[in-house]
Enzyme design. Structure first.
Site, PDB file in Angstrom:
ATOM      1  N   HIS A 210      -6.544  -6.931  -0.485  1.00  0.00           N
ATOM      2  CA  HIS A 210      -6.701  -5.485  -0.671  1.00  0.00           C
ATOM      3  C   HIS A 210      -5.949  -5.046  -1.931  1.00  0.00           C
ATOM      4  O   HIS A 210      -4.973  -5.690  -2.330  1.00  0.00           O
ATOM      5  CB  HIS A 210      -6.175  -4.748   0.565  1.00  0.00           C
ATOM      6  CG  HIS A 210      -6.803  -5.249   1.839  1.00  0.00           C
ATOM      7  ND1 HIS A 210      -6.139  -6.075   2.729  1.00  0.00           N
ATOM      8  CD2 HIS A 210      -8.059  -5.083   2.328  1.00  0.00           C
ATOM      9  CE1 HIS A 210      -6.956  -6.371   3.739  1.00  0.00           C
ATOM     10  NE2 HIS A 210      -8.125  -5.799   3.514  1.00  0.00           N
TER      11      HIS A 210
ATOM     12  N   ASP B 225      -2.994 -10.346  -2.517  1.00  0.00           N
ATOM     13  CA  ASP B 225      -3.492  -9.835  -1.232  1.00  0.00           C
ATOM     14  C   ASP B 225      -4.931  -9.358  -1.472  1.00  0.00           C
ATOM     15  O   ASP B 225      -5.254  -8.831  -2.540  1.00  0.00           O
ATOM     16  CB  ASP B 225      -2.610  -8.668  -0.790  1.00  0.00           C
ATOM     17  CG  ASP B 225      -2.971  -8.133   0.589  1.00  0.00           C
ATOM     18  OD1 ASP B 225      -2.205  -8.370   1.526  1.00  0.00           O
ATOM     19  OD2 ASP B 225      -4.016  -7.455   0.713  1.00  0.00           O
TER      20      ASP B 225
ATOM     21  N   HIS C  38       0.821  -1.225   0.000  1.00  0.00           N
ATOM     22  CA  HIS C  38       0.000   0.000   0.000  1.00  0.00           C
ATOM     23  C   HIS C  38       0.849   1.265   0.000  1.00  0.00           C
ATOM     24  O   HIS C  38       0.320   2.365  -0.168  1.00  0.00           O
ATOM     25  CB  HIS C  38      -0.907   0.040   1.230  1.00  0.00           C
ATOM     26  CG  HIS C  38      -1.964  -1.023   1.247  1.00  0.00           C
ATOM     27  ND1 HIS C  38      -2.844  -1.207   0.197  1.00  0.00           N
ATOM     28  CD2 HIS C  38      -2.273  -1.964   2.174  1.00  0.00           C
ATOM     29  CE1 HIS C  38      -3.657  -2.220   0.497  1.00  0.00           C
ATOM     30  NE2 HIS C  38      -3.328  -2.706   1.667  1.00  0.00           N
TER      31      HIS C  38
ATOM     32  N   ASP D 179      -4.853 -12.609   3.192  1.00  0.00           N
ATOM     33  CA  ASP D 179      -6.049 -12.103   3.861  1.00  0.00           C
ATOM     34  C   ASP D 179      -7.334 -12.347   3.062  1.00  0.00           C
ATOM     35  O   ASP D 179      -8.396 -11.876   3.461  1.00  0.00           O
ATOM     36  CB  ASP D 179      -5.896 -10.620   4.230  1.00  0.00           C
ATOM     37  CG  ASP D 179      -5.103  -9.820   3.218  1.00  0.00           C
ATOM     38  OD1 ASP D 179      -4.872 -10.328   2.099  1.00  0.00           O
ATOM     39  OD2 ASP D 179      -4.719  -8.681   3.530  1.00  0.00           O
TER      40      ASP D 179
HETATM   41 ZN    ZN Z   1      -4.235  -6.936   2.638  1.00  0.00          ZN
END
Ligand code: ZN
Length: 370
Positions: free
Chosen positions: A181, A179, A142, A268
């Site tokens: 996200h 991932d 991120h 995740d």
């Molecule tokens: Zn994540």
């Protein structure tokens, strides 16, 4: 040739402070009695412990690495950001930007985490190892050039890739980020660059908030067409992820003809994760790892590096990670997934599976892949 596993105990000493899940303590939020912050060391420590106990560790070449140098970090990040991060770290910690809390000394630990990624990539590109895994912490996908975000302080994968481009003269690297996200930092850093194909599979509208990870975001300038987002609806399980890999990721990476494949291995999207709403099991992660391993074998002499990202179930990430590393190394172990039976029963039914399939096929057409 064997599999290298890059790990350093110090990465588990990075502190994310006092929180309950993702809620800072205070007001109505009671201080936790357990590990506290969602991004705790325990999911990673328990993964390494499980590997030790199962005998998997002994079949890998385990090594640490030097921290990333200031020059290597500056190849990705703004100087002002690095200086502010270092100053905060020296004076007890703070927040690197948006939801990226850290404690004293985390600048050095984040530099070490990036160093594990650098050396993992270099060890495979140099031909010393067939493939490699880096148990990086803090994570990186991120993080923007000038802002920490979502528990990420330094952009581990971009720093490792820039080092490989500089040192090993690579010109075509594919990043597959599964991932749950959106890998917004990696996307932003390489958005105008054709040397890196960035692909992110993620739960739509999960994180970061706002218009992030949209299929319409394809890159810009010379990087146009070299960014691919695959947003999936909440509730997607193994069949959806495997179909997305086979229908979109495989053909896109094959067309790109990379010299190296890097996987941002967030776990995740597992069914027990507190920070997302997907339904993968440890077995799903094993199958996904087999897929990228086969892809790398067919396209770039097997050169595959997996870098640890998110995954917040302390109980289940160890089983997902164990399946990934065992698969990467081609090792059979006796470790059984304690949730497998239940999670197989809980996979989406026929109607939902048809919906996910047509969602992905529509996306494939929209992206013009295959
Ligand atoms: Zn994540």
């Amino acid at each position: 040739m064997s599999t290298a596993f890059f790990f350093d105990e110090l990465c588990l000493w990075h502190s994310t402070g006092l929180a309950a899940g993702v809620f800072p303590v205070g007001g109505w939020v009671q201080p936790p009695s357990g590990a506290g912050h969602a991004e705790s060391p325990d999911s990673k420590r328990r993964l390494k412990s499980l590997m030790d106990v199962s005998g998997l560790t002994s079949r890998l070449d385990v090594r640490s690495a030097r921290p990333a140098t200031r020059g290597e970090i500056l190849a990705v990040h703004e100087e002002a950001y690095i200086d502010a991060l270092k100053a905060m770290s020296d004076s007890g910690g703070g927040d690197a930007g948006q939801n990226a809390p850290f404690g004293p000394g985390s600048f050095e630990i984040a530099s070490l985490s990036a160093g594990l990624a650098i050396e993992a990539v270099d060890s495979v590109v140099s031909g010393d190892f067939a493939n490699a895994y880096a148990l990086t912490r803090p994570p990186g996908h991120h993080c923007l050039r000038d802002l920490g975000m979502g528990f990420c302080l330094l952009a581990n994968i971009p720093i490792a890739i820039e080092a490989a481009i500089a040192r090993r003269k690579l010109t075509r690297i594919a990043v597959i980020d599964w991932d749950v996200h959106h890998g917004n930092g990696t996307e932003a850093i390489f958005y105008d660059r054709p040397e890196v194909l960035t692909i992110s599979l993620h739960q739509e509208h999960c994180f970061p908030p706002g218009p992030s990870g949209l299929a319409a975001h394809r890159g810009t300038g010379p990087g146009q067409g070299f960014n691919l987002n695959i947003p999936l609806p909440a509730g997607a399980g193994e069949a959806a992820y495997l179909h997305a890999l086979e229908a979109i990721v495989g053909p896109a990476v094959a067309e790109y003809r990379p010299e190296l494949i890097v996987v941002a291995n967030g776990m995740d999207a597992n069914a027990l994760d507190p920070l997302a709403r997907m339904l993968l099991s440890a077995e799903s992660f094993r199958k996904m790892t087999e897929f990228v391993k086969d892809l790398a074998a067919g396209l770039c002499d097997g050169r595959l590096v997996m870098i640890h990202e998110g995954g917040y179930s302390e109980a289940y990430v160890p089983f997902c990670g164990h399946a990934v590393v065992a698969s990467l190394a081609g090792c059979d172990t006796e470790v059984a997934d304690p949730m497998r039976e239940l999670f197989e029963l809980q996979q989406p039914g026929e109607a939902a599976t048809r919906f996910h399939r047509s969602w992905i096929d529509d996306l494939r057409r929209e992206l013009g892949v295959g």
